[in-house]
Write a protein that holds these residues in place. Structure first.
Motif, mmCIF file in Angstrom:
data_model
loop_
_atom_site.group_PDB
_atom_site.id
_atom_site.type_symbol
_atom_site.label_atom_id
_atom_site.label_comp_id
_atom_site.label_asym_id
_atom_site.label_seq_id
_atom_site.Cartn_x
_atom_site.Cartn_y
_atom_site.Cartn_z
ATOM 1 N N PRO A 232 0.823 -1.201 0.000
ATOM 2 C CA PRO A 232 0.000 0.000 0.000
ATOM 3 C C PRO A 232 0.868 1.267 0.000
ATOM 4 O O PRO A 232 1.843 1.356 0.737
ATOM 5 N N GLY A 233 0.515 2.208 -0.864
ATOM 6 C CA GLY A 233 1.273 3.450 -0.956
ATOM 7 C C GLY A 233 2.463 3.380 -1.897
ATOM 8 O O GLY A 233 3.116 4.394 -2.162
ATOM 9 N N ASP A 234 2.739 2.175 -2.427
ATOM 10 C CA ASP A 234 3.900 1.976 -3.296
ATOM 11 C C ASP A 234 3.496 1.918 -4.771
ATOM 12 O O ASP A 234 4.274 1.507 -5.628
ATOM 13 N N GLY A 235 2.284 2.368 -5.078
ATOM 14 C CA GLY A 235 1.745 2.220 -6.424
ATOM 15 C C GLY A 235 2.485 2.994 -7.497
ATOM 16 O O GLY A 235 2.533 2.559 -8.647
ATOM 17 N N TRP A 236 3.065 4.140 -7.118
ATOM 18 C CA TRP A 236 3.746 4.957 -8.121
ATOM 19 C C TRP A 236 4.956 4.209 -8.702
ATOM 20 O O TRP A 236 5.184 4.226 -9.908
ATOM 21 N N ARG A 237 5.713 3.538 -7.848
ATOM 22 C CA ARG A 237 6.887 2.789 -8.312
ATOM 23 C C ARG A 237 6.467 1.691 -9.289
ATOM 24 O O ARG A 237 7.089 1.498 -10.338
ATOM 25 N N VAL A 238 5.390 1.000 -8.954
ATOM 26 C CA VAL A 238 4.910 -0.067 -9.829
ATOM 27 C C VAL A 238 4.384 0.515 -11.143
ATOM 28 O O VAL A 238 4.664 0.002 -12.229
ATOM 29 N N ALA A 239 3.634 1.624 -11.043
ATOM 30 C CA ALA A 239 3.074 2.262 -12.240
ATOM 31 C C ALA A 239 4.168 2.712 -13.194
ATOM 32 O O ALA A 239 4.049 2.572 -14.415
ATOM 33 N N MET A 240 5.249 3.257 -12.661
ATOM 34 C CA MET A 240 6.357 3.704 -13.500
ATOM 35 C C MET A 240 7.110 2.510 -14.100
ATOM 36 O O MET A 240 7.575 2.558 -15.235
ATOM 37 N N GLY A 241 7.210 1.430 -13.338
ATOM 38 C CA GLY A 241 7.822 0.223 -13.874
ATOM 39 C C GLY A 241 7.026 -0.317 -15.051
ATOM 40 O O GLY A 241 7.589 -0.748 -16.058
ATOM 41 N N LEU A 242 5.697 -0.260 -14.942
ATOM 42 C CA LEU A 242 4.844 -0.719 -16.028
ATOM 43 C C LEU A 242 5.072 0.117 -17.285
ATOM 44 O O LEU A 242 5.126 -0.407 -18.403
ATOM 45 N N LEU A 243 5.211 1.430 -17.138
ATOM 46 C CA LEU A 243 5.423 2.288 -18.305
ATOM 47 C C LEU A 243 6.728 1.958 -19.016
ATOM 48 O O LEU A 243 6.854 2.151 -20.225
ATOM 49 N N ALA A 244 7.710 1.459 -18.270
ATOM 50 C CA ALA A 244 8.962 1.049 -18.903
ATOM 51 C C ALA A 244 8.732 -0.147 -19.820
ATOM 52 O O ALA A 244 9.322 -0.242 -20.898
ATOM 53 N N PHE A 245 7.845 -1.081 -19.409
ATOM 54 C CA PHE A 245 7.551 -2.235 -20.258
ATOM 55 C C PHE A 245 6.862 -1.807 -21.554
ATOM 56 O O PHE A 245 6.978 -2.471 -22.580
ATOM 57 N N GLU A 246 6.140 -0.667 -21.508
ATOM 58 C CA GLU A 246 5.429 -0.179 -22.679
ATOM 59 C C GLU A 246 6.394 0.195 -23.799
ATOM 60 O O GLU A 246 6.010 0.261 -24.961
ATOM 61 N N ARG A 247 7.654 0.461 -23.443
ATOM 62 C CA ARG A 247 8.672 0.829 -24.433
ATOM 63 C C ARG A 247 9.543 -0.368 -24.775
ATOM 64 O O ARG A 247 10.687 -0.236 -25.134
ATOM 65 N N GLY A 248 8.980 -1.566 -24.695
ATOM 66 C CA GLY A 248 9.770 -2.777 -24.882
ATOM 67 C C GLY A 248 9.781 -3.286 -26.310
ATOM 68 O O GLY A 248 9.687 -2.526 -27.275
ATOM 69 N N VAL A 249 9.868 -4.617 -26.441
ATOM 70 C CA VAL A 249 10.020 -5.249 -27.746
ATOM 71 C C VAL A 249 8.867 -4.914 -28.679
ATOM 72 O O VAL A 249 9.041 -4.838 -29.898
ATOM 73 N N SER A 250 7.667 -4.707 -28.128
ATOM 74 C CA SER A 250 6.511 -4.451 -28.986
ATOM 75 C C SER A 250 6.698 -3.214 -29.851
ATOM 76 O O SER A 250 6.013 -3.057 -30.869
ATOM 77 N N THR A 251 7.636 -2.330 -29.477
ATOM 78 C CA THR A 251 7.874 -1.143 -30.301
ATOM 79 C C THR A 251 8.373 -1.528 -31.687
ATOM 80 O O THR A 251 8.091 -0.833 -32.671
ATOM 81 N N LEU A 252 9.127 -2.640 -31.784
ATOM 82 C CA LEU A 252 9.609 -3.074 -33.094
ATOM 83 C C LEU A 252 8.462 -3.558 -33.968
ATOM 84 O O LEU A 252 8.430 -3.309 -35.175
ATOM 85 N N GLY A 253 7.503 -4.248 -33.354
ATOM 86 C CA GLY A 253 6.321 -4.665 -34.099
ATOM 87 C C GLY A 253 5.481 -3.465 -34.506
ATOM 88 O O GLY A 253 4.939 -3.419 -35.620
ATOM 89 N N GLN A 254 5.358 -2.488 -33.604
ATOM 90 C CA GLN A 254 4.635 -1.259 -33.926
ATOM 91 C C GLN A 254 5.255 -0.587 -35.144
ATOM 92 O O GLN A 254 4.561 -0.141 -36.061
ATOM 93 N N GLN A 255 6.585 -0.564 -35.180
ATOM 94 C CA GLN A 255 7.266 0.073 -36.298
ATOM 95 C C GLN A 255 7.072 -0.690 -37.604
ATOM 96 O O GLN A 255 7.027 -0.084 -38.676
ATOM 97 N N MET A 256 6.945 -2.004 -37.534
ATOM 98 C CA MET A 256 6.660 -2.755 -38.749
ATOM 99 C C MET A 256 5.265 -2.404 -39.261
ATOM 100 O O MET A 256 5.030 -2.344 -40.481
ATOM 101 N N GLY A 257 4.333 -2.157 -38.333
ATOM 102 C CA GLY A 257 3.015 -1.665 -38.743
ATOM 103 C C GLY A 257 3.122 -0.309 -39.429
ATOM 104 O O GLY A 257 2.459 -0.047 -40.439
ATOM 105 N N PHE A 258 3.985 0.559 -38.892
ATOM 106 C CA PHE A 258 4.232 1.853 -39.536
ATOM 107 C C PHE A 258 4.827 1.650 -40.928
ATOM 108 O O PHE A 258 4.498 2.375 -41.872
ATOM 109 N N ARG A 259 5.717 0.652 -41.036
ATOM 110 C CA ARG A 259 6.322 0.338 -42.326
ATOM 111 C C ARG A 259 5.244 -0.003 -43.358
ATOM 112 O O ARG A 259 5.286 0.454 -44.500
#
Length: 392
Positions: A232-259
């Protein structure tokens, strides 16, 4: 730049490409290249389960949780081949790319056993409860409240822009659990069942007529006390950790969609003769350069030792791709001309591009507006003084 893949990795590429092509030209040909996230929901869910049956759903996860222990290179290869084969946007993108990795990184063994199998096998669809009417780009201004009553958390408040909430089974919620707390302090990260009294979802119609986003209301909605990630009260650390995963491997797949989108624009220009126009050619070249730069940036992010930390490349990636794709949509409309006014029809070859233009307007808004992204880069990346925010 071409990645130097080994012979074994190229064999892996051939394996996953062959499987994807067989499925998307076979049983799932009806959803091949399907844009957006809000159409043919049941077929998308079927696709999630077909991926899981063949252990392609969460290949980077440990084998014990339905993955393949795939290396970063293998994950990159699969993401690229998925987009190249015309794989539809994943119905469980948020579960696979955000909730699952967060539970793996921060959850208990009991939480992993409870949630990971359903995410991996496509039977448990997730959405994200971050943004609120007064806490969008400024996530630390969350006002949704959670209080502990016996062995349950009771949640009251509202989330907005909750993508996919209308067909999700679970949601992770950042809520304020300490009375009187402000900013990032006193927040708790909870996992909640969407199918319960006290949870109401209202669709928000978008400019393209779709309704992928929603408002989500909580009125004495509940979840077990052990449904929180961290403490309890530690949600910000977890939330920020989750945002780091958002910039993970899926970005390469996203870019292939852009391609694929850029290639469609080039094909349209060749069809109507605008590939000979000097200004259009220059804009296409600029788009090509931007796409290649994004690839290099994504590879830098993936080379970071700690995937749960946001480095400089990750801080700049959101504004980079969002601005690029907004401009790509404008280029598409200029290339299509009057044909860009048509966004529907089975026989219409370029129907995806007008939809991309309309939806692309939101890319610079959701997940932190471009203006807020510049603040984040300045404050977290460059260490500049924080913007005055007043007393909240």
């Amino acid at each position: 730049m071409k990645l130097g893949f080994s012979q074994a990795e190229e064999q892996f590429r051939a394996e996953c490409a062959a499987w994807l092509q067989s499925q998307l030209n076979g049983d799932f040909a009806d959803i091949k290249g399907l844009p957006g996230m809000n159409s043919m929901i049941e077929r998308r869910k079927d696709w999630e389960q077909r991926l899981a049956e063949n252990r392609w759903s969460v290949i980077g996860w440990p084998e014990e949780w339905g993955g393949r222990n795939a290396t970063i290179a293998q994950q990159v290869i699969f993401a690229e081949e998925y987009a190249r084969a015309g794989g539809p946007n994943r119905a469980n993108h948020i579960g696979v790319e955000l909730a699952g990795p967060t539970i793996l990184a921060f959850g208990t063994e009991e939480q992993k056993a409870k949630f990971l199998p359903g995410i991996a096998n496509g039977t448990q669809i997730w959405c994200q409860g971050y943004s609120e009417p007064n806490a969008g780009s400024d996530l630390a201004n969350v006002r949704t409240k959670a209080r502990l009553e016996g062995d349950e958390w009771v949640v009251n408040g509202q989330k907005v822009w909750t993508s996919l909430a209308h067909y999700s089974d679970w949601i992770f919620v950042v809520a304020r659990s300490e009375e009187g707390s402000k900013g990032p302090k006193g927040l708790t990260f909870l996992m909640m069942d969407m199918h319960q009294p006290g949870v109401e979802v209202r669709p928000i119609e978008q400019i393209n007529g779709d309704a992928e986003f929603n408002e989500t209301f909580f009125e004495d909605a509940r979840c077990p006390a052990d449904s929180l990630i961290g403490t309890p009260g530690d949600g910000w650390r977890v939330a920020m950790g989750l945002l780091a995963f958002e910039r993970g491997v899926s970005t390469l797949g996203q870019q292939m969609g852009f391609r694929n989108e850029l290639d469609a624009i080039i094909a349209a220009a060749k069809t109507n003769g605008l590939d000979k126009d000097a200004v259009i050619r220059q804009r296409i070249a600029k788009a090509e350069i931007g796409l290649r730069l994004m690839r290099y940036g994504a590879l830098r992010m993936l080379s970071h030792a700690d995937s749960a930390q946001i480095d400089g490349a990750a801080l700049t990636y959101k504004i980079q791709w969002a601005t690029w794709r907004r401009d790509l949509g404008e280029l598409a409309m200029d290339v299509l001309g009057q044909a860009g006014e048509i966004a529907e029809g089975d026989a219409y070859e370029w129907s995806a591009l007008p939809n991309m233009f309309l939806f692309g307007r939101s890319d610079t808004i959701y997940g932190g507006t471009n203006q807020i992204q510049r603040n984040i880069i300045a404050e977290r990346g460059l260490g500049l003084p924080r913007e005055p925010r007043g007393d909240k």
